[in-house]
Design an enzyme around this catalytic site. Structure first.
Site, PDB file in Angstrom:
ATOM      1  N   ASN A   1      -5.840  12.150   0.127  1.00 17.26           N
ATOM      2  CA  ASN A   1      -4.916  11.399   0.995  1.00 17.26           C
ATOM      3  C   ASN A   1      -5.759  10.684   2.050  1.00 17.26           C
ATOM      4  O   ASN A   1      -6.990  10.817   2.080  1.00 17.26           O
ATOM      5  CB  ASN A   1      -3.875  12.334   1.630  1.00 17.26           C
ATOM      6  CG  ASN A   1      -2.738  11.562   2.283  1.00 17.26           C
ATOM      7  OD1 ASN A   1      -2.166  10.650   1.681  1.00 17.26           O
ATOM      8  ND2 ASN A   1      -2.400  11.883   3.509  1.00 17.26           N
TER       9      ASN A   1
ATOM     10  N   ARG B   1      -7.536  -0.615  -6.550  1.00 23.07           N
ATOM     11  CA  ARG B   1      -7.612   0.567  -5.684  1.00 23.07           C
ATOM     12  C   ARG B   1      -7.737   1.799  -6.575  1.00 23.07           C
ATOM     13  O   ARG B   1      -6.804   2.154  -7.292  1.00 23.07           O
ATOM     14  CB  ARG B   1      -6.372   0.664  -4.772  1.00 23.07           C
ATOM     15  CG  ARG B   1      -6.232  -0.563  -3.864  1.00 23.07           C
ATOM     16  CD  ARG B   1      -5.424  -0.284  -2.623  1.00 23.07           C
ATOM     17  NE  ARG B   1      -6.124   0.581  -1.709  1.00 23.07           N
ATOM     18  CZ  ARG B   1      -5.527   1.235  -0.696  1.00 23.07           C
ATOM     19  NH1 ARG B   1      -4.223   1.122  -0.515  1.00 23.07           N
ATOM     20  NH2 ARG B   1      -6.233   1.982   0.134  1.00 23.07           N
TER      21      ARG B   1
ATOM     22  N   ASP C   1      -2.267  10.664  -2.388  1.00 19.73           N
ATOM     23  CA  ASP C   1      -2.608   9.566  -3.297  1.00 19.73           C
ATOM     24  C   ASP C   1      -2.940  10.064  -4.688  1.00 19.73           C
ATOM     25  O   ASP C   1      -2.807   9.331  -5.673  1.00 19.73           O
ATOM     26  CB  ASP C   1      -3.784   8.763  -2.726  1.00 19.73           C
ATOM     27  CG  ASP C   1      -3.284   7.893  -1.587  1.00 19.73           C
ATOM     28  OD1 ASP C   1      -3.237   8.381  -0.447  1.00 19.73           O
ATOM     29  OD2 ASP C   1      -2.879   6.747  -1.860  1.00 19.73           O
TER      30      ASP C   1
ATOM     31  N   GLN D   1      -2.188   2.655   9.926  1.00 20.62           N
ATOM     32  CA  GLN D   1      -0.895   2.741   9.232  1.00 20.62           C
ATOM     33  C   GLN D   1       0.112   3.546  10.047  1.00 20.62           C
ATOM     34  O   GLN D   1       1.319   3.313   9.960  1.00 20.62           O
ATOM     35  CB  GLN D   1      -1.072   3.405   7.851  1.00 20.62           C
ATOM     36  CG  GLN D   1      -1.778   2.566   6.820  1.00 20.62           C
ATOM     37  CD  GLN D   1      -3.270   2.834   6.797  1.00 20.62           C
ATOM     38  OE1 GLN D   1      -3.854   3.259   7.790  1.00 20.62           O
ATOM     39  NE2 GLN D   1      -3.912   2.565   5.674  1.00 20.62           N
TER      40      GLN D   1
ATOM     41  N   ARG E   1       0.858  -1.186   0.000  1.00 18.89           N
ATOM     42  CA  ARG E   1       0.000   0.000   0.000  1.00 18.89           C
ATOM     43  C   ARG E   1       0.892   1.233   0.000  1.00 18.89           C
ATOM     44  O   ARG E   1       2.093   1.130   0.183  1.00 18.89           O
ATOM     45  CB  ARG E   1      -0.923  -0.021   1.228  1.00 18.89           C
ATOM     46  CG  ARG E   1      -0.140  -0.366   2.500  1.00 18.89           C
ATOM     47  CD  ARG E   1      -0.476   0.392   3.709  1.00 18.89           C
ATOM     48  NE  ARG E   1      -0.359   1.817   3.561  1.00 18.89           N
ATOM     49  CZ  ARG E   1       0.799   2.492   3.669  1.00 18.89           C
ATOM     50  NH1 ARG E   1       1.951   1.892   3.892  1.00 18.89           N
ATOM     51  NH2 ARG E   1       0.795   3.802   3.542  1.00 18.89           N
ATOM     52  N   GLY E   2       0.246   2.407  -0.163  1.00 13.45           N
ATOM     53  CA  GLY E   2       1.008   3.647  -0.296  1.00 13.45           C
ATOM     54  C   GLY E   2       1.165   3.925  -1.787  1.00 13.45           C
ATOM     55  O   GLY E   2       1.519   3.018  -2.562  1.00 13.45           O
ATOM     56  N   ALA E   3       0.883   5.160  -2.189  1.00 19.59           N
ATOM     57  CA  ALA E   3       0.769   5.464  -3.619  1.00 19.59           C
ATOM     58  C   ALA E   3       2.005   5.076  -4.445  1.00 19.59           C
ATOM     59  O   ALA E   3       1.884   4.340  -5.440  1.00 19.59           O
ATOM     60  CB  ALA E   3       0.413   6.936  -3.799  1.00 19.59           C
TER      61      ALA E   3
HETATM   62  O1  MRU Z   1      -4.704   3.145   2.155  1.00 16.44           O
HETATM   63  P1  MRU Z   1      -3.239   3.422   2.064  1.00 16.44           P
HETATM   64  O2  MRU Z   1      -2.486   2.933   3.245  1.00 16.44           O
HETATM   65  O3  MRU Z   1      -2.649   2.926   0.753  1.00 16.44           O
HETATM   66  O4  MRU Z   1      -3.128   5.008   2.072  1.00 16.44           O
HETATM   67  C1  MRU Z   1      -1.858   5.584   1.934  1.00 16.44           C
HETATM   68  C2  MRU Z   1      -1.851   7.055   2.095  1.00 16.44           C
HETATM   69  O5  MRU Z   1      -2.876   7.687   2.236  1.00 16.44           O
HETATM   70  C3  MRU Z   1      -0.515   7.731   1.983  1.00 16.44           C
HETATM   71  O6  MRU Z   1      -0.503   8.913   2.730  1.00 16.44           O
HETATM   72  C4  MRU Z   1      -0.236   8.076   0.509  1.00 16.44           C
HETATM   73  O7  MRU Z   1      -0.346   6.939  -0.290  1.00 16.44           O
HETATM   74  C5  MRU Z   1       1.093   8.684   0.327  1.00 16.44           C
HETATM   75  S1  MRU Z   1       2.360   7.498   0.582  1.00 16.44           S
HETATM   76  C6  MRU Z   1       3.842   8.127   0.137  1.00 16.44           C
END
Ligand code: MRU
Length: 306
Positions: A217, A72, A207, A166, A38-40
């Site tokens: 985000n 996603r 995101d 997270q 996970r994470g963009a």
């Molecule tokens: O649902 P997630 O854990 O994938 O959400 C992630 C976030 O909202 C992060 O802040 C975003 O992806 C930036 S990560 C460098």
């Protein structure tokens, strides 16, 4: 990557650091949907590697691309990584290049972002935007890391980030590994911390950033931005330019992922709410551009997208 993809299963952290090997697109889609990865920016690399895996396996790449993109919808980096690998002559080389570039881009974000982190800054962050959310270094957490390496001695207020935690699980773990002083707080404590004069700046990842600068985000980011504005605290968004989506004119056009209500009514498989209670689980929110002090990208810091 060769005939498989290896990734950290983030669901198992902080208890254990486990690598999983992925041999099929179906498995990769499942791991993405369940937030094992996970994470963009990490999703961008994973999406590209998924297309590369399909190419190696002689599987339909266009079909694979749509399966991956459907997992996603909010993080634009996922579709960006998939499309880059799809358009490449050699998707494996392209996926590896995306991964290698990611670390360098994040270090550039960190180098620029250090300028907004004063000596001894107390930084509030939300969700996880560190190495785990990327291929390495991190975006918003990468800025904190760069500032730490530069001797700025930042300390971090870590929002636990309900419902999936997270912050409590991943950001807290990363900051411990890095030796950066950090304190975990419940999300709803942010306003009180700001009112008490204990936050110097808020720093988050993204995101998707719409063409007008609105930011998608993790849910709770918008509340932080409103609080920061009320308390005259700078609110910065750190992200690679691949998170900026020129095809999305404004935040109102961004699809916000709705996740299972089980993430809200349960914690770690233990039910909190009474049987039959319904819940809403919007995974992201939209912060209007007017609340963002600045955007930190690999190209520098700008107060406006245009
Ligand atoms: O649902 P997630 O854990 O994938 O959400 C992630 C976030 O909202 C992060 O802040 C975003 O992806 C930036 S990560 C460098």
């Amino acid at each position: 990557m060769g005939d498989h993809i290896r990734l950290i299963d983030q669901r198992r952290l902080p208890e254990e650091l486990v690598l999983v090997e992925v041999h099929s697109i179906e498995k990769l889609c499942e791991l993405i949907s369940e937030l094992a990865i996970r994470g963009a920016p990490a999703l961008g690399a994973a999406g590209a590697m998924g297309v590369a895996l399909a190419w190696v396996q002689g599987r339909g790449m266009v079909e694979t691309a749509s399966l991956l993109k459907a997992t996603r919808p909010t993080a634009v980096n996922l579709a960006w990584g998939v499309d880059r690998a799809l358009a490449a002559g050699d998707p494996v080389a392209e996926a590896v290049q995306i991964a290698v570039d990611d670390v360098a881009l994040n270090q550039a974000i960190g180098a620029h972002g250090t300028a907004v982190v004063p000596d001894g800054a107390r930084v509030l962050t939300h969700c996880n935007s560190g190495s785990l959310a990327c291929v390495g270094w991190g975006t918003a957490l990468g800025v904190i890391r760069s500032a730490h390496v530069a001797g700025r001695q930042p300390s971090v207020w870590v929002d636990e980030t309900r419902p999936v935690l997270q912050g409590a699980r991943l950001t807290a773990w990363e900051l411990q590994q890095l030796g950066i002083p950090a304190t975990l707080v419940v999300d709803s404590m942010a306003g009180s911390l700001m009112a008490a004069g204990k936050v110097d700046l808020a720093l988050v990842g993204a995101d998707r950033i719409a063409a007008n600068g609105d930011v998608a985000n993790k849910i709770g980011t918008y509340s932080l931005a409103v609080l920061a504005r009320h308390h005259h605290i700078p609110f910065y968004v750190a992200a690679p330019t691949s998170t900026i989506d020129p095809a999305t004119p404004a935040g109102s056009h961004i699809v916000v992922e709705q996740r299972s209500d089980s993430e809200v009514v349960e914690v770690g498989g233990v039910r909190l709410a009474p049987e039959g209670m319904i819940a809403q689980n919007w995974a992201f929110d939209i912060t209007p551009a007017e609340l963002v002090t600045g955007y930190i990208t690999e190209e520098g810091i700008s107060g406006r997208i245009h």
